[in-house]
Write a protein that holds these residues in place. Structure first.
Motif, short mmCIF file in Angstrom:
data_model
loop_
_atom_site.label_atom_id
_atom_site.label_comp_id
_atom_site.label_asym_id
_atom_site.label_seq_id
_atom_site.Cartn_x
_atom_site.Cartn_y
_atom_site.Cartn_z
N LEU A 171 0.82 -1.21 0.00
CA LEU A 171 0.00 0.00 0.00
C LEU A 171 0.86 1.26 0.00
CD1 LEU A 171 -2.86 -0.84 2.55
CD2 LEU A 171 -2.96 -0.88 0.05
N GLN A 172 1.93 1.26 0.80
CA GLN A 172 2.81 2.42 0.87
C GLN A 172 3.55 2.64 -0.45
OE1 GLN A 172 2.88 4.63 3.47
NE2 GLN A 172 4.06 5.87 2.03
N CYS A 173 3.93 1.56 -1.11
CA CYS A 173 4.61 1.69 -2.40
C CYS A 173 3.68 2.26 -3.46
CB CYS A 173 5.18 0.36 -2.84
SG CYS A 173 6.64 -0.12 -1.92
N VAL A 174 2.42 1.87 -3.45
CA VAL A 174 1.44 2.46 -4.37
C VAL A 174 1.28 3.95 -4.05
CG1 VAL A 174 -0.98 2.44 -5.09
CG2 VAL A 174 0.26 0.29 -4.83
N SER A 175 1.29 4.30 -2.78
CA SER A 175 1.24 5.71 -2.38
C SER A 175 2.44 6.47 -2.93
CB SER A 175 1.18 5.83 -0.86
OG SER A 175 1.30 7.16 -0.45
N GLU A 176 3.63 5.87 -2.82
CA GLU A 176 4.83 6.53 -3.34
C GLU A 176 4.78 6.64 -4.86
OE1 GLU A 176 7.15 7.95 -1.36
OE2 GLU A 176 5.85 7.32 0.28
N LEU A 177 4.22 5.63 -5.52
CA LEU A 177 4.05 5.68 -6.98
C LEU A 177 3.14 6.84 -7.37
CD1 LEU A 177 4.46 4.21 -9.77
CD2 LEU A 177 2.32 3.05 -9.26
N LEU A 178 2.03 6.98 -6.65
CA LEU A 178 1.11 8.09 -6.93
C LEU A 178 1.78 9.44 -6.67
CD1 LEU A 178 -2.22 6.66 -5.47
CD2 LEU A 178 -1.62 6.98 -7.88
N LYS A 179 2.57 9.53 -5.61
CA LYS A 179 3.29 10.78 -5.33
C LYS A 179 4.24 11.13 -6.47
CE LYS A 179 3.40 10.11 -0.33
NZ LYS A 179 4.28 9.80 0.81
N ASP A 180 4.96 10.13 -6.99
CA ASP A 180 5.87 10.37 -8.10
C ASP A 180 5.11 10.81 -9.35
OD1 ASP A 180 8.15 9.76 -6.62
OD2 ASP A 180 7.99 7.62 -7.09
N MET A 181 3.98 10.18 -9.62
CA MET A 181 3.18 10.57 -10.78
C MET A 181 2.65 11.99 -10.63
SD MET A 181 1.20 6.95 -11.32
CE MET A 181 0.14 7.48 -12.64
N LEU A 182 2.24 12.35 -9.43
CA LEU A 182 1.75 13.71 -9.20
C LEU A 182 2.88 14.73 -9.33
CD1 LEU A 182 -0.76 13.08 -6.28
CD2 LEU A 182 -1.31 13.75 -8.63
N ARG A 183 4.07 14.37 -8.85
CA ARG A 183 5.24 15.26 -9.01
C ARG A 183 5.55 15.49 -10.48
NH1 ARG A 183 7.61 11.98 -4.70
NH2 ARG A 183 7.34 13.14 -2.78
N LEU A 184 5.45 14.44 -11.27
CA LEU A 184 5.73 14.57 -12.70
C LEU A 184 4.68 15.42 -13.41
CD1 LEU A 184 6.97 10.96 -13.54
CD2 LEU A 184 8.31 13.07 -13.52
N LYS A 185 3.46 15.45 -12.86
CA LYS A 185 2.40 16.30 -13.42
C LYS A 185 2.51 17.74 -12.93
CE LYS A 185 -1.59 14.64 -14.48
NZ LYS A 185 -2.89 14.12 -14.65
N GLY A 186 3.44 17.98 -11.99
CA GLY A 186 3.63 19.33 -11.49
C GLY A 186 2.82 19.66 -10.25
N GLU A 187 2.21 18.65 -9.65
CA GLU A 187 1.42 18.86 -8.44
C GLU A 187 2.34 18.97 -7.21
OE1 GLU A 187 -2.01 18.99 -8.06
OE2 GLU A 187 -2.24 18.94 -10.22
N ALA A 188 1.90 19.72 -6.23
CA ALA A 188 2.65 19.84 -4.97
C ALA A 188 2.24 18.71 -4.04
CB ALA A 188 2.37 21.18 -4.31
#
Length: 189
Positions: A171-188
């Motif tokens: 679950l935490q790794c999926v959370s980190e994956l989503l964080k990386d995807m959001l960072r790549l989209k320019g989200e804070a």
């Protein structure tokens, strides 16, 4: 979609942060077990259970603290090149490596479920259906696996802790994956 990702990230991060903050005091449990082991060997008859229980406590400490460690970024990382990279390049590298980690954790979780089913006396090839059968009442627990030591504890409790820890890590790794995807989209984040 982005709101759903933030909700997932916040929920999983909060769960693993709370559990990690509790589990980190498990080191004192481990110290107490090993202290009793030393005292009993010195002044009394040696306890048969202390070293194996210390191993079980260490496994629980390590595996339940893993998701918190990933969340805090305190896992071991080769910082030879990574430290000099831009945040976008780091996000790409993290996104790729976390995909490999998710696959690896999925394989470990599948093996842990099978091993736990075996420790509960199931010798078939479908461990997930066994656990489903336990819930519905169509399966029964068989002869439980015990350790080969003189103490001979059941092994299903520590194997269940391993399933929980691997699931939380996934679950935490999926959370980190989503964080990386959001960072790549320019989200804070």
């Amino acid at each position: 979609m982005i709101r759903l990702a933030y909700s997932y990230i916040n929920g999983v991060d909060a769960l693993n942060r709370r559990l990690g903050r509790i589990v980190m005091y498990g080191i004192f449990v481990l110290m107490g077990i090993l202290l009793w082991s030393s005292v009993s060997k010195t002044f009394f008859l040696p306890s048969l259970w202390t070293l194996e229980l210390a191993q079980f406590a260490m496994v629980a400490y390590y595996i339940l603290g893993g998701p918190y460690s990933i969340q805090m970024g305190s896992n071991v990382r080769m910082d030879l090149l990574y430290g000099e990279w831009s945040p976008r390049r780091k996000a790409w590298a993290d996104l790729i490596t976390v995909l490999f980690l998710i696959f690896y954790l999925g394989v470990l979780l599948y093996g842990a479920v099978g091993s736990t089913a075996y420790s509960l006396g199931y010798w078939g090839t479908e461990p997930f259906s066994f656990f489903g059968g336990l819930v519905t009442g169509s399966e029964e627990i068989g002869r439980m696996e015990t350790s080969s030591s003189a103490w001979r504890p059941w092994l299903w409790p520590i194997k269940s802790v391993m399933i929980l820890g691997l699931f939380l890590m996934l679950l935490q790794c999926v959370s980190e994956l989503l964080k990386d995807m959001l960072r790549l989209k320019g989200e804070a984040i």
